[in-house]
Structures are given as C-alpha cells and as structure tokens.
Scaffold this motif. Structure first.
Motif, PDB file in Angstrom:
ATOM      1  N   ASP A 164       0.757  -1.217  -0.025  1.00 26.81           N
ATOM      2  CA  ASP A 164       0.103   0.013   0.029  1.00 26.81           C
ATOM      3  C   ASP A 164       0.999   1.201  -0.083  1.00 26.81           C
ATOM      4  O   ASP A 164       0.219   2.246   0.035  1.00 26.81           O
ATOM      5  N   MET A 165       1.941   1.026  -0.008  1.00 26.20           N
ATOM      6  CA  MET A 165       2.982   2.327   0.004  1.00 26.20           C
ATOM      7  C   MET A 165       3.119   2.701  -1.471  1.00 26.20           C
ATOM      8  O   MET A 165       2.635   1.844  -2.566  1.00 26.20           O
ATOM      9  N   PRO A 166       3.363   3.782  -1.649  1.00 22.95           N
ATOM     10  CA  PRO A 166       3.293   4.414  -3.201  1.00 22.95           C
ATOM     11  C   PRO A 166       4.559   3.751  -3.886  1.00 22.95           C
ATOM     12  O   PRO A 166       5.560   3.585  -3.352  1.00 22.95           O
ATOM     13  N   GLU A 167       4.439   3.665  -5.361  1.00 25.57           N
ATOM     14  CA  GLU A 167       5.414   3.146  -6.044  1.00 25.57           C
ATOM     15  C   GLU A 167       6.323   4.258  -6.300  1.00 25.57           C
ATOM     16  O   GLU A 167       6.150   5.166  -6.209  1.00 25.57           O
ATOM     17  N   VAL A 168       7.488   3.877  -7.022  1.00 24.80           N
ATOM     18  CA  VAL A 168       8.443   4.631  -7.473  1.00 24.80           C
ATOM     19  C   VAL A 168       7.773   5.646  -8.652  1.00 24.80           C
ATOM     20  O   VAL A 168       7.345   4.897  -9.594  1.00 24.80           O
ATOM     21  N   ALA A 169       7.640   6.802  -8.276  1.00 22.00           N
ATOM     22  CA  ALA A 169       7.231   7.768  -9.367  1.00 22.00           C
ATOM     23  C   ALA A 169       7.355   9.352  -8.991  1.00 22.00           C
ATOM     24  O   ALA A 169       7.881   9.403  -8.030  1.00 22.00           O
ATOM     25  N   ALA A 170       7.167  10.394  -9.799  1.00 20.65           N
ATOM     26  CA  ALA A 170       7.530  11.551  -9.408  1.00 20.65           C
ATOM     27  C   ALA A 170       6.762  12.119  -8.393  1.00 20.65           C
ATOM     28  O   ALA A 170       5.539  11.940  -8.348  1.00 20.65           O
ATOM     29  N   ASP A 171       7.402  12.687  -7.417  1.00 17.20           N
ATOM     30  CA  ASP A 171       6.961  13.338  -6.157  1.00 17.20           C
ATOM     31  C   ASP A 171       6.201  12.197  -5.406  1.00 17.20           C
ATOM     32  O   ASP A 171       5.768  12.687  -4.336  1.00 17.20           O
ATOM     33  N   ALA A 172       6.341  10.874  -5.407  1.00 14.57           N
ATOM     34  CA  ALA A 172       6.081   9.901  -4.523  1.00 14.57           C
ATOM     35  C   ALA A 172       6.693   9.747  -3.201  1.00 14.57           C
ATOM     36  O   ALA A 172       7.904  10.019  -3.323  1.00 14.57           O
ATOM     37  N   ASN A 173       5.956   9.673  -2.174  1.00 16.30           N
ATOM     38  CA  ASN A 173       6.308   9.389  -0.930  1.00 16.30           C
ATOM     39  C   ASN A 173       6.801   7.997  -0.566  1.00 16.30           C
ATOM     40  O   ASN A 173       5.955   7.085   0.080  1.00 16.30           O
ATOM     41  N   ALA A 174       7.846   7.588  -1.539  1.00 14.86           N
ATOM     42  CA  ALA A 174       7.949   5.958  -1.784  1.00 14.86           C
ATOM     43  C   ALA A 174       8.367   5.057  -0.576  1.00 14.86           C
ATOM     44  O   ALA A 174       8.384   4.029  -0.584  1.00 14.86           O
ATOM     45  N   ILE A 175       9.062   5.952   0.256  1.00 18.76           N
ATOM     46  CA  ILE A 175       9.980   5.190   1.294  1.00 18.76           C
ATOM     47  C   ILE A 175       9.932   5.760   2.738  1.00 18.76           C
ATOM     48  O   ILE A 175       9.845   7.028   2.888  1.00 18.76           O
ATOM     49  N   LEU A 176       9.644   4.859   3.645  1.00 20.01           N
ATOM     50  CA  LEU A 176       9.559   5.636   5.126  1.00 20.01           C
ATOM     51  C   LEU A 176      10.532   4.638   5.861  1.00 20.01           C
ATOM     52  O   LEU A 176      10.983   3.419   5.343  1.00 20.01           O
ATOM     53  N   PHE A 177      11.033   5.473   6.827  1.00 17.15           N
ATOM     54  CA  PHE A 177      12.224   4.902   7.532  1.00 17.15           C
ATOM     55  C   PHE A 177      12.016   5.441   8.880  1.00 17.15           C
ATOM     56  O   PHE A 177      11.899   6.570   9.213  1.00 17.15           O
ATOM     57  N   GLY A 178      12.116   4.621  10.254  1.00 16.68           N
ATOM     58  CA  GLY A 178      12.043   5.189  11.301  1.00 16.68           C
ATOM     59  C   GLY A 178      11.631   3.934  12.383  1.00 16.68           C
ATOM     60  O   GLY A 178      11.495   2.932  11.978  1.00 16.68           O
ATOM     61  N   ASP A 179      11.514   4.489  13.730  1.00 14.77           N
ATOM     62  CA  ASP A 179      10.908   3.514  14.521  1.00 14.77           C
ATOM     63  C   ASP A 179       9.292   3.631  14.695  1.00 14.77           C
ATOM     64  O   ASP A 179       8.779   4.537  15.213  1.00 14.77           O
ATOM     65  N   PHE A 180       8.671   2.727  14.191  1.00 16.16           N
ATOM     66  CA  PHE A 180       7.265   3.031  13.724  1.00 16.16           C
ATOM     67  C   PHE A 180       6.704   2.590  15.155  1.00 16.16           C
ATOM     68  O   PHE A 180       5.508   3.226  15.446  1.00 16.16           O
ATOM     69  N   MET A 181       6.961   1.976  16.317  1.00 16.37           N
ATOM     70  CA  MET A 181       6.657   1.548  17.281  1.00 16.37           C
ATOM     71  C   MET A 181       6.597   2.892  18.060  1.00 16.37           C
ATOM     72  O   MET A 181       5.453   3.077  18.678  1.00 16.37           O
ATOM     73  N   ARG A 182       7.461   3.879  18.241  1.00 18.18           N
ATOM     74  CA  ARG A 182       7.539   5.018  18.903  1.00 18.18           C
ATOM     75  C   ARG A 182       6.774   6.206  18.045  1.00 18.18           C
ATOM     76  O   ARG A 182       5.947   7.074  18.561  1.00 18.18           O
ATOM     77  N   GLY A 183       6.742   5.915  16.624  1.00 17.88           N
ATOM     78  CA  GLY A 183       6.061   6.996  15.929  1.00 17.88           C
ATOM     79  C   GLY A 183       4.737   6.931  15.548  1.00 17.88           C
ATOM     80  O   GLY A 183       3.922   8.030  15.715  1.00 17.88           O
ATOM     81  N   TYR A 184       3.975   5.776  15.543  1.00 16.27           N
ATOM     82  CA  TYR A 184       2.524   5.546  15.329  1.00 16.27           C
ATOM     83  C   TYR A 184       1.829   4.492  16.216  1.00 16.27           C
ATOM     84  O   TYR A 184       2.541   3.339  16.221  1.00 16.27           O
ATOM     85  N   SER A 185       0.668   5.005  16.549  1.00 13.13           N
ATOM     86  CA  SER A 185      -0.087   3.839  17.335  1.00 13.13           C
ATOM     87  C   SER A 185      -1.456   3.572  16.729  1.00 13.13           C
ATOM     88  O   SER A 185      -2.003   4.540  16.018  1.00 13.13           O
ATOM     89  N   ILE A 186      -1.624   2.287  16.631  1.00 12.78           N
ATOM     90  CA  ILE A 186      -3.268   1.761  16.359  1.00 12.78           C
ATOM     91  C   ILE A 186      -3.967   1.338  17.325  1.00 12.78           C
ATOM     92  O   ILE A 186      -3.358   0.762  18.269  1.00 12.78           O
ATOM     93  N   VAL A 187      -4.996   1.737  17.433  1.00 15.73           N
ATOM     94  CA  VAL A 187      -6.107   1.622  18.568  1.00 15.73           C
ATOM     95  C   VAL A 187      -6.997   0.777  18.212  1.00 15.73           C
ATOM     96  O   VAL A 187      -7.858   0.963  17.542  1.00 15.73           O
ATOM     97  N   ASP A 188      -7.255  -0.295  19.025  1.00 16.35           N
ATOM     98  CA  ASP A 188      -8.445  -1.120  18.777  1.00 16.35           C
ATOM     99  C   ASP A 188      -9.318  -1.233  19.790  1.00 16.35           C
ATOM    100  O   ASP A 188      -8.917  -1.370  21.124  1.00 16.35           O
ATOM    101  N   ARG A 189     -10.582  -0.839  19.670  1.00 16.47           N
ATOM    102  CA  ARG A 189     -11.556  -0.844  20.922  1.00 16.47           C
ATOM    103  C   ARG A 189     -12.022  -2.461  20.921  1.00 16.47           C
ATOM    104  O   ARG A 189     -12.587  -2.944  20.043  1.00 16.47           O
ATOM    105  N   ILE A 190     -11.708  -2.847  22.190  1.00 16.18           N
ATOM    106  CA  ILE A 190     -12.099  -4.453  22.459  1.00 16.18           C
ATOM    107  C   ILE A 190     -13.617  -4.442  22.366  1.00 16.18           C
ATOM    108  O   ILE A 190     -14.239  -3.692  23.085  1.00 16.18           O
ATOM    109  N   GLY A 191     -14.040  -5.454  21.768  1.00 12.84           N
ATOM    110  CA  GLY A 191     -15.445  -5.718  21.791  1.00 12.84           C
ATOM    111  C   GLY A 191     -16.368  -5.504  20.298  1.00 12.84           C
ATOM    112  O   GLY A 191     -17.051  -4.623  20.238  1.00 12.84           O
TER     113      GLY A 191
END
Length: 397
Positions: free
Chosen positions: A329-356
């Motif tokens: 689901d990441m952008p493919e190589v193309a003009a102006d594409a944000n094609a690569i991410l690099f980092g500590d994803f655990m620190r950077g982004y959180s996914i929240v699930d409501r139990i139930g």
C-alpha cells in the motif's frame, strides 16, 4: 504438515545462493558489451524476481513456525463462547446466549458481542497479516476513543551540589493527541450446509475471514486515511524539510531525492542520518516489493551490496543494516511519490483497537448463504513526528 526449522533454513540457503548469482549477473552487466547487457539485464531481473519470491516464502514460513510454537491462549468465557459458536453461529439459536451476552447493539437486530477469546484471536491474526500492525504500537481500549499527552520539551534541569537549593524547573510543554477512530466492518459468508458439518471449524473460519477483510480495509487507512470516519494515516500528516529542532510538532520530516521519480544510495543514507540515534536502534524501512527490487542493485562506495538476505529464522532481509517491511500500500516509485518510510514505527505511530467486536447473523439477504456482519472500532494516530522519516522522489526547489 508442521513447519520445521530445517524448512526455513533450506529456503534461507536457497535465498543466499540466488543472491550470489544475482550479484554476479548484475556486476557482469556493468562491464559487458551492449548485446551482453541486454541478456544479463534479463537474467538479473529474473533473479531479482526469484529473490522476492524466496524472501516472501521465508517470511511466510517464519510466521507459520512462530504460530505453531506459540503457547496456547487462555480461555475466556467458555460457556458463552460455546453457545455463541455451536448454537448461534451454526443454528441461529439465540435463546441460550441472550441472557449471557454483552449485547453491543440493538437486540432486535440480532447482534451480539464476539466472545473475548475470538476477539483476541482476530487481533492476533491481523498483526500477522498487516505490515503496519507488525511494526507499529497496537493499543487496546474499552472506550470509543483514545487520548494521551505528549511532552514537547521545556522542562528545565541542571546540576546542583548535595546541599544546594533546588530551584523550580520550567513548565514542560505538553500537547494532547487523540486517535482518529472509525468503524470497520467485514461481511464473510458461508453456506448453512457448511455450518451443519461438524468437521467444519467455524471459529477458525470466521477468525481467518474477518481478520483478512479487516486487514484489507485497514491497510490503506493506516498509510493514507484522512481521519474522517477512519484512522489518519502516516502519509496524510503534513510534511516539512526542516530538521527536528525547528520543525512544527506533528509534521513529518521529508528528505527530497533531488530527482523526480528516482532516488539513489546517497538518499538512503541521508534518510538514516536525519533520524535521531535513539530512534535508529529499532528502525525499519517500509516500501513496496518493486522498490525492494530496485534497492537490491545499490552498492556502497566500496562496491558492496547494500541489501543483504535474512539468513536466520525470523531474521528479515536488511538494507544498510536495517530490516525491510514490504507494504504494497506504499506508493510506487514515481514523480513526487513518498515512496520510502524509515524510522521507529513503534514510537512513531499507534493503532488503537476498541475491544468488543459485534456480529450480526444474516441468513436472509443472499440465500442460501449465511453472512456474519462483523464490526469494530479502530483508529490510528501519529504519536512522535520525529520518529519516522519520508523519502520523497522529487527534484525539489
């Protein structure tokens, strides 16, 4: 058939062998005549594709080996679960569970809360299937939303002697962030004949089907979602080229490749060293499979290939010493594409699930199929905008 460690090692050895052959063909193409270049390029591309297939196979075997050796899960409300699966799902008999159910919707709609054990099983399967869930922090909550305070800095500190007075520190700068939540649904279907079959594992079937449909719907949202009735994805946040010290909180730092629709090895090094050392310890790359095929050909100043296959069980392939998580689901190589991410994803982004999660049995809409309309609330949010960097394939100013 059970997956054995030897199976993974065999695939890893084949991966190493193919990579050696790939390097030889790629190196030869750089010194060949025009006719030889065409032939060797075709061979290199073919080997590159085989490397991708072997890498995917090894990752799949790693997952299966880990899954079959995972300790057994703890039983939840066993009685409710038994009635939910054997009576309601199979036979549409709700009488036995109505008194026991935690009804999360209107009773006249026939919706019941999914047993806790099944709910957690679906979440575990989602983590195995989703590249974003594999790298990011997964939080479970019992309410419809999730908020937290983050420290933007500003708390003073200093050195004092044993008997010196302790002056008051400056007031820290705090910001409240909130997960962007939405309701996600899945609607798998089977036949009543299958449900009547005592050898048909209904619980495993519904867990697999719901998890896969949830992952398919979540995948794009965790990267590109606009936050309106769905999670806000990483790439939907504002970006700036300013460094961490001067960039506004909540904006990601982007590194410009300098060439529209292309990048080189130096760009990858720039991305790495824009990230603070503390975040680099647990950093990973994220890109599509075709972008991985491109970086396999990159070499450093000494002529060494920057990509290395993961040899040991559970070890990912590495790019400049950091693991790679393929995400289609990441952008493919193309003009102006944000094609690569690099980092500590655990620190950077959180996914929240409501139990139930909630499930509605529908045997009427598409006879003879029985649908199990399943919904739950899920969200996502950028927590630390300094922890993830973006490579943008742009010529720049």
């Amino acid at each position: 058939m059970p997956v054995e460690l030897k199976d993974i090692q065999d695939v890893a050895e084949e991966l190493t062998s193919r990579f050696t052959e790939f390097k030889s063909a790629n190196d030869s193409s750089m010194e060949a005549t025009r006719a030889e270049v065409i032939r060797l390029t075709e061979k290199t591309d073919k080997l590159n594709a085989q490397l991708s297939e072997l890498e995917a196979l090894k990752k799949e075997l790693d997952g299966l080996y880990k899954k079959q050796n995972r300790p057994g899960t703890v039983e939840g409300d066993a009685e409710y679960r038994k009635h939910f699966i054997d009576q309601w799902m199979r036979k549409n008999n709700a009488a036995d569970i109505e008194a026991k159910a935690v009804n999360l919707g209107a009773n006249q709609d026939g919706g019941f809360g999914v047993p806790e054990e099944l709910d957690r099983q679906i979440l575990e399967l989602e983590r195995e299937l989703s590249p974003m869930r594999a790298l990011c922090r997964n939080i479970q909550v019992s309410t419809d939303g999730y908020k937290r305070l983050v420290n933007l800095g500003g708390a003073g500190s200093g050195w004092v002697g044993e008997t010196d007075a302790r002056p008051e520190t400056n007031t820290p700068k705090l910001a409240q962030i909130e997960a962007f939540m939405g309701e996600i649904y899945a609607n798998p279907a089977t036949t009543q004949k299958a449900l009547d079959d005592v050898y048909f594992n209904v619980e495993q079937w519904i867990a697999d089907e719901v998890a896969q449909e949830f992952v398919d719907r979540e995948a794009d949202a965790f990267l590109n979602g606009d936050g309106v009735g769905k999670p806000k994805g990483i790439l939907a946040y504002a970006m700036d080229t300013a460094p961490d010290a001067s960039r506004e909180f909540g904006k990601l730092q982007r590194v410009i490749s300098g060439k529209a629709g292309d990048f080189n090895a130096d760009n990858l090094l720039s991305v790495i060293y824009r990230l603070k050392k503390a975040f680099r310890r647990n950093a990973n790359w994220m890109m599509t499979g075709t972008t991985v095929e491109k970086v396999r050909k990159f070499k450093d100043a000494d002529g060494n290939y920057m990509w290395r296959p993961g040899i040991e069980a559970g070890q990912p392939s590495l790019l400049l010493g950091y693991g790679i998580e393929e995400n289609e689901d990441m952008p493919e190589v193309a003009a102006d594409a944000n094609a690569i991410l690099f980092g500590d994803f655990m620190r950077g982004y959180s996914i929240v699930d409501r139990i139930g999660a909630r499930m509605l049995r529908d045997p009427y809409t598409h006879k003879p199929f029985v649908h199990f309309y399943t919904t739950k609330r899920v969200g996502g949010m950028l927590v630390d905008s300094n922890a993830i960097k973006v490579l943008t394939l742009s010529k720049g100013a």
